[in-house]
Design a protein around this motif. Structure first.
Motif: not given
Lengths: 96, 480
Positions: B74-80, B90-102
């Motif tokens: 997983s990866q952190f993204s910038r939410k601008n 920007y807020q550091i968040s996760q977008y395309e690759l969050p740590i958990a799904r489902g």
């Protein structure tokens, strides 16, 4: 044209940038050139190649959950254009 | 037309770490403004965020408990976006690759009569923003004031699928989720201090329609009750708009707790164009099986499992078990008391009645002067007939007030139950003498008077008479 002048104006507004008409035309052209180059890259066959999200070949850089000293006193406010009662003072933001 | 309500919830839960997510500043609530800040969380140029390992561990813990799949890469993204509570822009968040799904949260509605699984879309990590103040000394100010202490405090966002259909289900979902996170010691669940917050997406569609209606996002609900009230209000608002042939606007609305209505934020939709991209300051997160297994082995018994065990092991009704397992601390209190000997159902009754009346937040029950051993000792005295159930109430209040053990209270106040027949016969005879009319009525068949006479005996003995012995003796003496 993948990107219109309107798109450039929109992104500029989001980034709080103001451009002249000439600049808008110039950036629209430049961005389109860049995207055309990316189109070329898209033609590469990347089957079986993991997508990468980072240029450095590293993972899992951590720190332990330990408190370290914050800035002392009102040090944090020293670069603020305005401050009052230990807070940064900004133009009034209307909620909503 | 009949409508179906479709609700999805986004919960932000603050993780129980000592330091912030990307720097060593303290996460403590209620400190002086901007005293827990440093160049990293203030967004100074040239600084580098470094991820707090415990944030990842707590997130995985929550995700495992919510039956999620842990994403290995997983990866952190910038939410601008620009807002004064966000120093970096920007807020550091996760977008395309969050740590958990489902994953899912299972609701029990109608007192456990029906179950419903609410699927989760994802759980991701992000940093909190700062706090804006618009008032000085309680008066609206002509500027806004920013406190960045909360900036960079670690959060998880738990996003449900739109599988919730009523405000009651939403309330139940939040209660279960919060209790789970508290059991896990992942989040303290304090809604007033903002460590457990909820936004809702809600839309209506004609019953049975295949596509979703236009959704509205509601914010600013700071209690379970307000979440339910806001959803109730919004359901009504949307259905009357649809009834009159009007369109629902896709927008964000704020819950106004005083007026009991939602109001449009009227913000430009453009502001929701966040232009997410992977944050180059943070390297990807790779989670292997060994790490997941290690965290899985630390998972405690969760509220649902504990509740089921209480029903089985202590033969308690579902209702009791649900209340007793609402917090880990209360469940521990119950079990410790039962271990010392009293009947589980009796302990449960005392906890649900007298103890909960004195302890508003059961997570603080360890501070309550009546400990499990106090309660157990007192209940054993009732079992043995040393004191009556009625006297137990007096002893209990005395324990709350002084924290002293029941045997001392009973000895000191002379509260020992009187079972001695001689002494009781005397008291009963006096009552019979003083109430000749009622005795006569009883003998003529008015049996209701019996209870009155028992009451008089109890009164005369200041509640210390053994009620069973009184019953027997009184019957005998009235007959004779």
């Amino acid at each position: 044209m993948k990107i219109t002048k309107h798109d450039v104006e929109h992104v500029a507004r989001l980034a709080r940038l103001r451009f002249s008409e000439d600049q808008l035309d110039l950036f629209t052209d430049q961005l389109n050139t860049i995207l055309t180059d990316f189109d070329k890259l898209q033609q590469l066959d990347t089957t079986g190649v993991e997508p990468s999200t980072h240029a450095a070949n590293l993972s899992n850089a951590f720190r332990d959950d330990q408190i370290r000293p914050s800035l002392a006193g009102e040090e944090a406010l020293k670069n603020a254009p305005a401050h009052e009662r230990s807070c940064f003072k900004v133009p009034r933001i209307i909620e909503g | 037309m009949r409508y179906e309500t479709i609700i999805g919830l986004e919960v932000h839960a603050q993780l129980l770490t000592d330091s912030k997510i990307f720097c060593g500043c303290s996460t403590r609530f209620g400190e002086g403004p901007n005293s827990n800040t440093c160049p990293v969380c203030l967004g100074m140029p040239g600084v580098l965020p470094v991820l707090n390992r415990k944030v990842v561990e707590l997130t995985i813990k929550a995700a495992l408990a919510a039956n999620c799949q842990i994403v290995r890469y997983s990866q952190f993204s910038r939410k601008n976006y620009f807002y004064p509570d966000l120093p970096k822009g920007y807020q550091i968040s996760q977008y395309e690759l969050p740590i958990a799904r489902g994953g899912y949260i299972e609701l029990e509605m109608d007192h456990g009569q029906s179950k419903k699984k609410i699927d989760l879309n994802r759980i991701h990590m992000e940093e909190d923003a700062g706090k804006l103040l618009h008032e000085l000394d309680g008066v609206p100010a002509d500027h806004s004031y920013v406190d960045f202490n909360r900036t960079g405090v670690p959060l998880i966002e738990i996003v449900s699928e739109p599988h919730i259909n009523t405000p009651e289900e939403a309330g139940e979902y939040l209660r279960i989720l919060r209790s789970m996170l508290q059991y896990l010691e992942v989040c303290d669940g304090n809604m007033e201090q903002g460590s457990f917050r909820c936004d809702a997406n809600i839309s209506l569609r004609p019953k049975g329609a295949p596509v979703l209606g236009t959704k509205v996002e509601i914010k600013n609900m700071n209690s379970f009750r307000n979440v339910m009230r806001a959803l109730e209000y919004e359901t009504g608002r949307q259905s009357s708009l649809l009834e009159s042939g009007e369109k629902i606007l896709q927008e964000t609305r704020l819950w106004d707790v005083n007026q009991g209505i939602t109001e449009s934020m009227r913000s430009k939709e453009e502001a929701h164009d966040y232009r997410y991209f992977p944050d180059p300051d943070l390297v990807p997160l790779v989670i292997d099986d060994a790490w997941i297994d290690e965290i899985r082995s630390t998972l405690p018994e969760l509220p649902r499992e504990k509740k089921e065990r209480f029903v089985k092991e202590y033969a308690l009704p579902e209702y009791d078990a649900a209340i007793l397992t609402a917090t880990r601390q209360l469940a521990d209190y119950f079990e410790e008391c039962v271990r010392l000997g009293p009947q589980p159902k009796v302990v449960s009754n005392w906890i649900m009645g007298d103890i909960l009346r004195h302890v508003p937040d059961t997570r603080d029950i360890s501070q309550f002067p009546v400990t499990p051993s106090h309660l157990a000792e007192m209940l054993l005295m009732v079992d043995k007939g040393t004191i009556s159930g009625k006297i137990a109430k007096i002893v209990f209040e005395e324990m709350v007030a002084s924290g002293r053990m029941p045997q001392f209270i009973v000895a000191e106040k002379g509260l020992v139950q009187v079972s001695d027949e001689g002494a009781l016969e005397k008291a009963i005879q006096e009552v019979l003498n003083a109430n000749a009319d009622q005795v006569e009525q009883y003998r003529q068949g008015k049996e209701k008077v019996f209870g009155f006479l028992v009451g008089q005996v109890m009164k005369a003995t200041k509640g210390k008479a053994n009620p069973q012995v009184v019953n027997e003796l009184l019957k005998k003496m009235l007959a004779g």
